[in-house]
Design an enzyme around this catalytic site. Structure first.
Site, PDB file in Angstrom:
ATOM      1  N   HIS A 159       0.854  -1.201   0.000  1.00 42.00           N
ATOM      2  CA  HIS A 159       0.000   0.000   0.000  1.00 42.00           C
ATOM      3  C   HIS A 159       0.889   1.251   0.000  1.00 42.00           C
ATOM      4  O   HIS A 159       0.958   2.014   0.977  1.00 42.00           O
ATOM      5  CB  HIS A 159      -0.894  -0.030   1.240  1.00 42.00           C
ATOM      6  CG  HIS A 159      -2.081   0.872   1.161  1.00 42.00           C
ATOM      7  ND1 HIS A 159      -1.983   2.213   0.917  1.00 42.00           N
ATOM      8  CD2 HIS A 159      -3.397   0.606   1.300  1.00 42.00           C
ATOM      9  CE1 HIS A 159      -3.205   2.732   0.922  1.00 42.00           C
ATOM     10  NE2 HIS A 159      -4.079   1.781   1.152  1.00 42.00           N
ATOM     11  N   GLU A 264      -0.439   1.135  -5.645  1.00 40.58           N
ATOM     12  CA  GLU A 264      -0.369  -0.026  -4.761  1.00 40.58           C
ATOM     13  C   GLU A 264      -0.351  -1.327  -5.566  1.00 40.58           C
ATOM     14  O   GLU A 264      -1.397  -1.837  -5.953  1.00 40.58           O
ATOM     15  CB  GLU A 264      -1.589  -0.019  -3.828  1.00 40.58           C
ATOM     16  CG  GLU A 264      -1.828   1.309  -3.146  1.00 40.58           C
ATOM     17  CD  GLU A 264      -3.215   1.433  -2.511  1.00 40.58           C
ATOM     18  OE1 GLU A 264      -3.811   0.397  -2.145  1.00 40.58           O
ATOM     19  OE2 GLU A 264      -3.720   2.561  -2.405  1.00 40.58           O
TER      20      GLU A 264
HETATM   21  C1  BG6 Z   1      -6.911   1.943  -0.534  1.00 37.04           C
HETATM   22  C2  BG6 Z   1      -8.335   1.620  -0.875  1.00 37.04           C
HETATM   23  O1  BG6 Z   1      -6.099   0.882  -0.923  1.00 37.04           O
HETATM   24  O2  BG6 Z   1      -6.795   2.109   0.872  1.00 37.04           O
HETATM   25  C3  BG6 Z   1      -9.247   2.730  -0.356  1.00 37.04           C
HETATM   26  O3  BG6 Z   1      -8.479   1.493  -2.274  1.00 37.04           O
HETATM   27  C4  BG6 Z   1      -9.009   2.956   1.128  1.00 37.04           C
HETATM   28  O4  BG6 Z   1     -10.599   2.368  -0.596  1.00 37.04           O
HETATM   29  C5  BG6 Z   1      -7.533   3.203   1.349  1.00 37.04           C
HETATM   30  O5  BG6 Z   1      -9.785   4.049   1.560  1.00 37.04           O
HETATM   31  C6  BG6 Z   1      -7.137   3.450   2.805  1.00 37.04           C
HETATM   32  O6  BG6 Z   1      -7.556   2.429   3.624  1.00 37.04           O
HETATM   33  P1  BG6 Z   1      -7.307   2.498   5.183  1.00 37.04           P
HETATM   34  O7  BG6 Z   1      -7.934   1.267   5.751  1.00 37.04           O
HETATM   35  O8  BG6 Z   1      -5.832   2.551   5.392  1.00 37.04           O
HETATM   36  O9  BG6 Z   1      -7.976   3.766   5.662  1.00 37.04           O
END
Ligand code: BG6
Length: 296
Positions: A159, A264
Site C-alpha cells: 500500500h 499499490e
Molecule cells: C486503498 C483503498 O487501498 O486504501 C481505499 O483502495 C481505502 O478504498 C484506502 O480508503 C485506505 O484504507 P485504510 O484502511 O488505510 O484507511
C-alpha cells in the site's frame, strides 16, 4: 553502520551515501521513510501513529490476507479492512546483505496480532525482504502455506504512499487500456484515458496489468517515481482528496492529499490459493527511470 535497530525500528543506510536510507517500523514491518540523498520519496502523515496503536498512515503498509473489507469468505470476512499484517508486530530476522543493505522480517500466526489470528485461524509464514539501493527500494514478499492439510487463500498488496509535489500537476502513466474497478462508482470499465490525472477523490483497482508495464508517476512531464512489479498483476491508484481526508483522524495535515498518491501493486482482484506446503513470492521495485510511454 549500514544497519541499526532499536526496539521499534530498523534503519538501513546506504554505504555510499549517508543521506540515503530507509526506516522500517517493526509494527507492520512498515517502511515509513525512504530518502535518496536526503530527499524523502514516500508520504507519511504528520498524524500517523508509529506506536503500534494503529496501522501507519503513510509509507508502505502491507496488506494481507485480504484487501479492503471482505463480505463473503467465512474467515476473511471477520478481519478488519486490509487484514492483519499491518496491525501485527513482525520479527526482525536480521541482515542478509551489507551492500546493498538488505534485511528481512518475518510473521506467522504465533506472533501475529492475537485477536485477529483468532478470527482467521490459518497456518502461514511471511518473509519480507527490504533492499536499499543507491536509487531504489525493493520490497519482496514470500508467503508459505505451512499447513500440512489446508489450502491458504489470500490477497497481497504493497500500500505504497508516494510523495508528489502537487497532485494536480501529477499523472500516473501506462495503465491505459487496462480494465479497472472503480471503488467509488462501484463499476468496472476500460480506462481509455492516456494517463490518470487527479481532480477529485479517486479509488481504482486496475486489474491484470501486464507485468512489463512500468507504472510511472509523472510531475509536469518529468517522471519522479517508477514502479516495477513482479507477480503483482493488479494496481490500486488512490487519492482521498478533500472530504475523505477530513474523515481520517490520522491524516494530517488535511491538505496532505495534495502531496501524495498511492500506487499499490497487489494481487487483489482474485485470491491466491496455495496448497499445503506451497510458496508464492512477489516484489515491488521503486526506482528512477526516464519517461517511458508504453501505451497511449
Ligand atoms: C486503498 C483503498 O487501498 O486504501 C481505499 O483502495 C481505502 O478504498 C484506502 O480508503 C485506505 O484504507 P485504510 O484502511 O488505510 O484507511
Amino acid at each position: 553502520m549500514p544497519i541499526t535497530q532499536n526496539d521499534t525500528e530498523v534503519i538501513l543506510t546506504h554505504p555510499d551515501n549517508d543521506a540515503t536510507n530507509v526506516k522500517i517500523l517493526k509494527y507492520g514491518a512498515t517502511v515509513f521513510s525512504w530518502q535518496i540523498n536526503g530527499q524523502e520519496q514516500l508520504w507519511l502523515s504528520q498524524g500517523a501513529k508509529l506506536d503500534g496503536s494503529k496501522p501507519v498512515r503513510g509509507g508502505i503498509p502491507l496488506v494481507f490476507p485480504v484487501f479492503g473489507k471482505n463480505t463473503d469468505d467465512e474467515y476473511l470476512s471477520k478481519l478488519p479492512q486490509h487484514g492483519l499484517a499491518r496491525n501485527s508486530t513482525w520479527e526482525f530476522l536480521g541482515q542478509v546483505s551489507a551492500n546493498p543493505p538488505t534485511v528481512q522480517f518475518g510473521l506467522g500466526p504465533e506472533i501475529a496480532n492475537e485477536d485477529l489470528v483468532k478470527l482467521w485461524p490459518m497456518d502461514f509464514s511471511l518473509v519480507l525482504t527490504v533492499e536499499l539501493g543507491p536509487e531504489h527500494l525493493k520490497t519482496s514478499i514470500e508467503v508459505e502455506n505451512t499447513s500440512s492439510t489446508q489450502p491458504l487463500k489470500f490477497n497481497w498488496l504493497f500500500h505504497t504512499y508516494l510523495k508528489v509535489n502537487d497532485i494536480e500537476d501529477t499523472l500516473v502513466s501506462n495503465l491505459t487500456g487496462s480494465k479497472l474497478y472503480d471503488q467509488l462508482l462501484k463499476e468496472s470499465y476500460l480506462d481509455k484515458q492516456p494517463a490518470v490525472t487527479f481532480h477529485e477523490e479517486l479509488d481504482r483497482i486496475y486489474q491484470n496489468v501486464e507485468g512489463d508495464r512500468l507504472i510511472q508517476v509523472v510531475d509536469k512531464g518529468t517522471p519522479i517515481h517508477t514502479v516495477k512489479r513482479h507477480n503483482l498483476p493488479d494496481a490500486v491508484v488512490w487519492n482521498p482528496w478533500i472530504e475523505k481526508s477530513k474523515g481520517m483522524g490520522d491524516f494530517e495535515p488535511k491538505s496532505g492529499y495534495k502531496e501524495m498518491v498511492c500506487v499499490e501493486p497487489g494481487h487483489v482482484h482474485n485470491f491466491i490459493t496455495l496448497n499445503a506446503g506451497e510458496k508464492w513470492d512477489a516484489y515491488q521495485l521503486l526506482y528512477k527511470d526516464e519517461l517511458k510511454y508504453q501505451v497511449v
